[in-house]
Scaffold this active site. Sequence first.
Site, PDB file in Angstrom:
ATOM      1  N   HIS A   1     -20.448  16.342  17.293  1.00  0.00           N
ATOM      2  CA  HIS A   1     -19.687  17.455  16.716  1.00  0.00           C
ATOM      3  C   HIS A   1     -18.732  17.008  15.607  1.00  0.00           C
ATOM      4  O   HIS A   1     -18.177  17.844  14.908  1.00  0.00           O
ATOM      5  CB  HIS A   1     -18.938  18.195  17.833  1.00  0.00           C
ATOM      6  CG  HIS A   1     -19.857  19.003  18.683  1.00  0.00           C
ATOM      7  ND1 HIS A   1     -19.431  19.962  19.563  1.00  0.00           N
ATOM      8  CD2 HIS A   1     -21.214  19.002  18.778  1.00  0.00           C
ATOM      9  CE1 HIS A   1     -20.476  20.502  20.168  1.00  0.00           C
ATOM     10  NE2 HIS A   1     -21.567  19.926  19.721  1.00  0.00           N
TER      11      HIS A   1
ATOM     12  N   SER B   1     -24.635  19.116  13.774  1.00  0.00           N
ATOM     13  CA  SER B   1     -26.038  18.814  14.063  1.00  0.00           C
ATOM     14  C   SER B   1     -26.826  18.621  12.779  1.00  0.00           C
ATOM     15  O   SER B   1     -26.501  19.212  11.748  1.00  0.00           O
ATOM     16  CB  SER B   1     -26.660  19.955  14.856  1.00  0.00           C
ATOM     17  OG  SER B   1     -25.950  20.167  16.045  1.00  0.00           O
TER      18      SER B   1
ATOM     19  N   LYS C   1     -31.179  30.981  22.150  1.00  0.00           N
ATOM     20  CA  LYS C   1     -32.305  30.110  21.784  1.00  0.00           C
ATOM     21  C   LYS C   1     -32.535  29.050  22.872  1.00  0.00           C
ATOM     22  O   LYS C   1     -33.675  28.796  23.264  1.00  0.00           O
ATOM     23  CB  LYS C   1     -32.000  29.445  20.445  1.00  0.00           C
ATOM     24  CG  LYS C   1     -33.203  28.779  19.834  1.00  0.00           C
ATOM     25  CD  LYS C   1     -33.054  28.598  18.347  1.00  0.00           C
ATOM     26  CE  LYS C   1     -34.354  28.130  17.758  1.00  0.00           C
ATOM     27  NZ  LYS C   1     -34.476  28.415  16.365  1.00  0.00           N
ATOM     28  N   ASP C   2     -31.430  28.441  23.330  1.00  0.00           N
ATOM     29  CA  ASP C   2     -31.555  27.435  24.394  1.00  0.00           C
ATOM     30  C   ASP C   2     -32.060  28.060  25.691  1.00  0.00           C
ATOM     31  O   ASP C   2     -32.812  27.435  26.442  1.00  0.00           O
ATOM     32  CB  ASP C   2     -30.208  26.754  24.642  1.00  0.00           C
ATOM     33  CG  ASP C   2     -29.883  25.712  23.571  1.00  0.00           C
ATOM     34  OD1 ASP C   2     -30.760  25.445  22.738  1.00  0.00           O
ATOM     35  OD2 ASP C   2     -28.758  25.177  23.571  1.00  0.00           O
TER      36      ASP C   2
ATOM     37  N   GLU D   1     -42.735   3.642  37.886  1.00  0.00           N
ATOM     38  CA  GLU D   1     -42.845   5.068  37.596  1.00  0.00           C
ATOM     39  C   GLU D   1     -43.363   5.258  36.166  1.00  0.00           C
ATOM     40  O   GLU D   1     -43.156   4.403  35.304  1.00  0.00           O
ATOM     41  CB  GLU D   1     -41.471   5.730  37.733  1.00  0.00           C
ATOM     42  CG  GLU D   1     -41.009   5.871  39.157  1.00  0.00           C
ATOM     43  CD  GLU D   1     -41.733   6.991  39.878  1.00  0.00           C
ATOM     44  OE1 GLU D   1     -41.200   8.098  39.961  1.00  0.00           O
ATOM     45  OE2 GLU D   1     -42.854   6.738  40.371  1.00  0.00           O
TER      46      GLU D   1
END
Lengths: 72, 406
Positions: free
Chosen positions: B205, B209, B231-232, B275
């Site tokens: 921040h 972005s 949107k998220d 994994e």
Amino acid sequence: MGKVPVRLKEVAYTISPYHQHVMTGLWKDIPYKLSKKFHENWVSAFTLVVPIVGTYMYAENYREQEKLHHRY
Amino acid sequence: MARRLSILKQPIFSTFNNHLIDYPTPSNISYWWSFGSLAGLCLFIQIITGVFLAMHYTPHVDLAFLSVEHIMRDVKGGWLLRYMHANGASMFFIVVYLHIFRGLYYGSYSSPRELVWCLGVVILLLMIITAFIGYVLPWGQMSFWGATVITSLASAIPVVGDTIVTWLWGGFSVDNATLNRFFSLHYLLPFIISAAVIIHLAALHQYGSNNPLGINSSVDKIAFYPYMYVKDLVCWVAFAIFFSIFIFYAPNVLGHPDNYIPANPMSTPAHIVPEWYFLPVYAILRSIPNKLGGVAAIGLVFVSLFALPFINTSYVRSSSFRPIHQKLFWLLLADCLLLGWIGCQPVEAPYVTIGQIASVGFFFYFAITPILGELEARLIQNSNVCEDLSPRKLSHIFKNSIYVVK
């Protein structure tokens, strides 16, 4: 002193002056859009898929040849 | 007066307001930018489910495996908690890998966001450690032997290697002391990750972005709330569906069946496989016949990731305007997927050779990065488009202007 209600049109305008018509024709000319996407990205898709598929096929062929070699 | 007394202007609340509500976001960011918030959601899910699992888990070699079975069979909703936690780790890595590759494609690591990238690599490292020690806790065969193989890697360090391994184990083999300390650290590390995530966000921040064009977006920004929330949210719902498919229909597909066998130090499994999210790095480790060389190669992977913002010489951020880098990016992705596939194959021909070539390919991407920027700059200068521009001026145009030179 509550919030002054804002009209929807004004809210839409504040999104961005450059992105006013993003959603209006989402499904319009979809075959054209898909073909445009394909033409723009086919080289990238090719660069991603060919090494993977090619290597996998090479490995499978190698193992098959090795099996045949041990068999006869 | 009413505006001055607004709760959003008070201390603490104003911080939340500045970073989560009024935070100016580029208007053109795509769904690829939602993977950051999705990673936060994954971390939250892992911490919540982990805290509840810890209430029923017993970190003792005689009871650990049975306590996991107790969670699965006797604890109300325990099966859901455990499957959410086990598959949540995989989801977390899927989301974080996509987040990293998005950053690579759009050049989000380049100036002025070097710190954001480096903090992201720190978070990835902490995640890897947390996931590794978490996989040991069920005390199945793969837990035990995975822990034995990976911790033994430290013995490759000259002079102090064996001492480090003994110190890590808390004894002369992977045993109760190891399990106890791994449980303790597995509880602690997610909170350190959370702190690192907050610093990662703060660093992000500071400059704002990046966006798909990779150019300065100061002239066209919108508030984080409500636009980015919505949107998220679309991505969160899509993620929830994807995650649910694994939890409810294929909860063990990403795990190894041998981990349903209690740990037995007297019986080594035929193939010790980590994994899936460790497989690319594991393939690089195995591709070097020398133990110390393999460990050094793993170290080099993370050094390369840390160094990326500093070795990058490109004036353009987004790969949409970097045709050579775009191809290299897709080759790197293909290379990583191939490494992942090689990591779970037996150590025999032709997989050994493929793994070695793929490992070289992985480092080639980082080795060519410093040259690539210069090459691109020359191509632009030779294209009669902006031949009068010096590299410094080009850099200014691409990073600070909202228009791309045509």
